[in-house]
Enzyme design. Structure first.
Site, PDB file in Angstrom:
ATOM      1  N   GLU A   1       0.950  -1.189  -0.017  1.00  0.00           N
ATOM      2  CA  GLU A   1       0.264   0.033   0.100  1.00  0.00           C
ATOM      3  C   GLU A   1       0.975   1.460   0.163  1.00  0.00           C
ATOM      4  OE1 GLU A   1      -4.265  -0.668   1.816  1.00  0.00           O
ATOM      5  OE2 GLU A   1      -2.906   0.653   2.988  1.00  0.00           O
TER       6      GLU A   1
ATOM      7  N   HIS B   1       8.199 -26.926  -1.212  1.00  0.00           N
ATOM      8  CA  HIS B   1       7.460 -28.174  -2.105  1.00  0.00           C
ATOM      9  C   HIS B   1       6.488 -27.481  -2.588  1.00  0.00           C
ATOM     10  CE1 HIS B   1      10.134 -30.940   0.401  1.00  0.00           C
ATOM     11  NE2 HIS B   1      10.155 -29.801   1.099  1.00  0.00           N
TER      12      HIS B   1
ATOM     13  N   LYS C   1     -14.139   0.133  -3.926  1.00  0.00           N
ATOM     14  CA  LYS C   1     -15.084   0.639  -2.920  1.00  0.00           C
ATOM     15  C   LYS C   1     -16.477   1.486  -3.907  1.00  0.00           C
ATOM     16  CE  LYS C   1     -12.464   1.529   1.157  1.00  0.00           C
ATOM     17  NZ  LYS C   1     -12.009   2.486   2.154  1.00  0.00           N
TER      18      LYS C   1
HETATM   19  O1  PA5 Z   1      -3.867   1.393   5.966  1.00  0.00           O
HETATM   20  C1  PA5 Z   1      -5.036   1.974   5.551  1.00  0.00           C
HETATM   21  O2  PA5 Z   1      -5.159   2.948   5.874  1.00  0.00           O
HETATM   22  C2  PA5 Z   1      -6.117   0.842   5.505  1.00  0.00           C
HETATM   23  O3  PA5 Z   1      -5.749  -0.563   5.190  1.00  0.00           O
HETATM   24  C3  PA5 Z   1      -7.098   0.966   6.498  1.00  0.00           C
HETATM   25  O4  PA5 Z   1      -6.489   0.470   7.706  1.00  0.00           O
HETATM   26  C4  PA5 Z   1      -8.456  -0.194   6.061  1.00  0.00           C
HETATM   27  O5  PA5 Z   1      -8.779   0.462   5.039  1.00  0.00           O
HETATM   28  C5  PA5 Z   1      -9.643   0.261   7.154  1.00  0.00           C
HETATM   29  O6  PA5 Z   1      -9.695   1.484   7.517  1.00  0.00           O
HETATM   30  P1  PA5 Z   1     -10.265   1.854   8.921  1.00  0.00           P
HETATM   31  O7  PA5 Z   1      -9.713   1.733  10.025  1.00  0.00           O
HETATM   32  O8  PA5 Z   1     -10.732   3.527   8.482  1.00  0.00           O
HETATM   33  O9  PA5 Z   1     -11.859   1.055   8.747  1.00  0.00           O
END
Ligand code: PA5
Length: 446
Positions: free
Chosen positions: A287, A308, A422
Site C-alpha cells: 500500500e 515444496h 469501493k
Molecule cells: O492502511 C490503511 O489505511 C487501510 O488499510 C485501513 O487500515 C483499512 O482500509 C481500514 O480502514 P479503517 O480503519 O478506516 O476502517
C-alpha cells in the site's frame, strides 16, 4: 544485548558496490525528510516518534482495559480490516503457542477476528461458535465508515445486546476510532463505550503500536511495554550511521535491486508463526509503494513448506525476484531427532540433532541454491521471537518502508487506489449518493 541484524552480503554480490555506496547519502536524505517532516505525506508521520511519545499512563489505560475484557471473556472478537486488523493478528500469531487455541482451560481468552472479509459463512460460523461463549468485542475503524467492519459490528453488537442486554453489551464493547469523525465515533459516544483514539497523523498500516494493535495484543496476554521497548530501541538504531543502520541498508538494497529489474520481493520465513507478520508486511509495503505505476510487488513464502510448492518458481521462474529472509536464531523449545535401532528411514545420521539444526541447514542450502538461481538474498536475523524483538522488527519495517517510498519518489502514506473497488461496490449496491455511478456501472455489466 543482541538486536535485529541485516546481512546484505548475498545481495551485494548482485550489484555494483559503487552504485550501492551512493545510497549512503540517498538514505540519509530520505531519512531527513521523515525527521524534518519535509517529504510527501508529511502529515502522516505520527508513527515515527510514537515509541518515544507513548506515555506510561496511556499504556496503563490499555493494560487495564485489556484486564477488564480478559476477566469478562473467554473470547474477544476483534473487528477491523487492513491496518485495523493485520498488525494485531500478526503480533498475536507470532507470540502465541501454535496450538493454544485448542487448549481447554486456557488462561488467556481466545482472540478471534471479524470484519476482515465479507464472507457470510465466516461470520455465520463465528456467531454460531460464540453462542455459548462469554465474549466481548473490540471494534476498530479509523474512518468509522469502512463497510466490512461496519457490517460485522452491526452483527456482533446486536448479538451481544440480545444475549446480555444493552447495558452489559456496552461494557463489553471497546471502540478504537477517530477522535471526532465517523459513524463509529458517534455510536461510541451515544452508547458510552470505552474508547481509544487513533491519532490523525497515523495511517492504518502504521498503527500497530497504537491502541489498534496494542489493545488486542494486551488482551491476548502479551507484554506491550516490552513491545514498545523493542520499537524504541530500533528507533535509535535507525538513526545511526549507514554501516550500523539496518533500516538504511534494507531500504537501500531493495531500491537498488528494483532499479536492476528485481521487481518482486519475497519475504520468507522458516517458522510458520511469522506467516502473519508477512501479511502485515505485504500491506505495509504494497500500500505504501504500489502507486504511480511503480513499486516492488511484495509476496511471501513460509519455508520449508513452500519449498515444496513455490520453490520451483523461485529457483527457476521469471528472474525478477529477490528474497528477504527473516531468520530466527533461537527456538523457544528444544526437540531432538530420536535414534532408531532399525534405521529404516536412514535418519540415524541426524539422531540427537535438534530439528532446528536441520531447519538452519535447509535455510542455508536454500539461500545458496537461490543465489545460484540469480535470486539475491537479504537476511534479517532476529535473536528470538519475543515481544521485544517483534517490537524491533515492526519499527524496522515501518521506518525502512518510509525511506523506500521516498527513494521511489512516491507518497508512502496514502492509498488512493483502495477507493476504486469501493466506488464500484457502492454503485452495485445502490448506496444512496451513488446514483450516477450505479447507472454507469449497470450499463457496463448489462
Ligand atoms: O492502511 C490503511 O489505511 C487501510 O488499510 C485501513 O487500515 C483499512 O482500509 C481500514 O480502514 P479503517 O480503519 O478506516 O476502517
Amino acid at each position: 544485548m543482541k538486536h535485529l541484524q541485516v546481512d546484505l552480503k548475498n545481495a551485494l554480490s548482485f550489484v555494483n558496490q559503487n552504485d550501492f555506496n551512493q545510497y549512503r547519502d540517498f538514505a540519509k536524505e530520505q531519512n531527513e525528510k521523515v525527521t524534518n517532516k519535509t517529504g510527501k505525506g508529511n502529515d502522516f508521520l505520527g508513527w515515527a516518534e510514537l515509541p518515544d511519545n507513548i506515555s506510561q499512563e496511556h499504556l496503563q489505560d490499555i493494560n487495564e482495559t485489556a484486564k477488564f475484557l480478559r476477566e469478562k471473556s473467554e473470547v474477544i472478537v476483534v473487528i477491523g480490516i487492513g491496518g485495523s486488523y493485520l498488525g494485531a493478528k500478526a503480533v498475536i500469531e507470532a507470540l502465541s503457542g501454535q496450538f493454544d487455541h485448542l487448549k481447554i482451560n486456557k488462561e488467556n481468552p481466545h482472540i478471534l477476528f471479524a470484519g476482515q472479509n465479507l464472507s457470510e459463512d465466516y461470520h455465520f460460523e463465528l456467531l454460531d461458535y460464540l453462542k455459548d461463549k462469554n465474549y466481548s468485542v473490540i471494534v476498530i475503524s479509523k474512518s468509522g465508515t469502512t463497510t466490512e467492519p461496519a457490517i460485522a459490528f452491526r452483527l456482533f453488537r446486536k448479538d451481544l445486546e440480545n444475549r446480555f442486554g444493552k447495558e452489559e453489551a456496552s461494557k463489553r464493547i471497546v471502540a478504537i476510532t477517530d477522535v471526532t469523525k465517523g459513524a463509529l465515533r458517534n455510536l461510541s459516544d451515544q452508547e458510552n463505550y470505552k474508547s481509544f483514539i487513533i491519532d490523525d497523523d497515523i495511517g492504518g498500516r502504521y498503527s500497530v503500536l497504537t491502541p489498534v494493535g496494542l489493545l488486542p495484543i494486551a488482551c491476548a496476554g502479551f507484554d506491550i511495554i516490552e513491545l514498545i521497548k523493542g520499537a524504541k530501541e530500533m528507533m535509535q538504531i535507525a538513526e545511526t550511521d549507514f554501516d550500523k543502520n539496518p533500516v538504511f541498508q534494507y531500504a537501500s538494497i531493495r531500491h537498488l535491486l528494483y532499479t536492476k529489474n528485481k521487481t518482486t520481493e519475497i519475504l520468507a520465513n522458516y517458522d510458520p508463526r511469522l506467516n502473519f507478520i508477512a501479511e502485515w508486511w505485504k500491506q505495509l509495503y504494497g500500500e505504501s509503494e504500489g502507486k504511480e505505476n511503480k513499486g516492488i510487488f511484495p509476496a511471501s513464502v513460509s519455508f520449508t513448506t513452500d519449498l515444496h510448492s513455490l520453490g520451483q518458481y523461485v529457483q527457476e521462474g521469471l528472474r525478477n525476484i529477490f528474497e528477504t529472509v527473516i531468520s530466527v536464531e533461537k527456538t523457544k523449545f528444544n526437540l531432538t531427532i530420536p535414534d532408531d535401532e532399525d534405521n529404516f528411514d536412514k535418519l540415524n545420521y541426524l539422531a540427537g540433532k535438534p530439528i532446528d539444526f536441520v531447519n538452519k541447514m535447509a535455510e542455508l542450502g536454500t539461500t545458496l541454491a537461490h543465489i545460484d538461481g540469480d535470486v539475491p538474498n537479504v537476511k534479517i536475523t532476529l535473536p528470538e521471537i519475543s515481544e521485544f524483538y517483534i517490537g524491533e522488527l515492526i519499527y524496522f519495517f515501518e521506518k525502512a518502508c518510509a525511506i523506500s517510498g521516498y527513494l521511489l519518489d512516491v507518497n508512502p502514506f496514502d492509498q488512493p487506489g483502495v477507493e476504486a473497488y469501493k466506488k464500484n461496490m457502492f454503485a452495485l449496491l445502490e448506496k444512496p449518493g451513488f446514483e450516477e455511478e450505479t447507472k454507469t456501472i449497470k450499463k457496463r455489466i448489462d
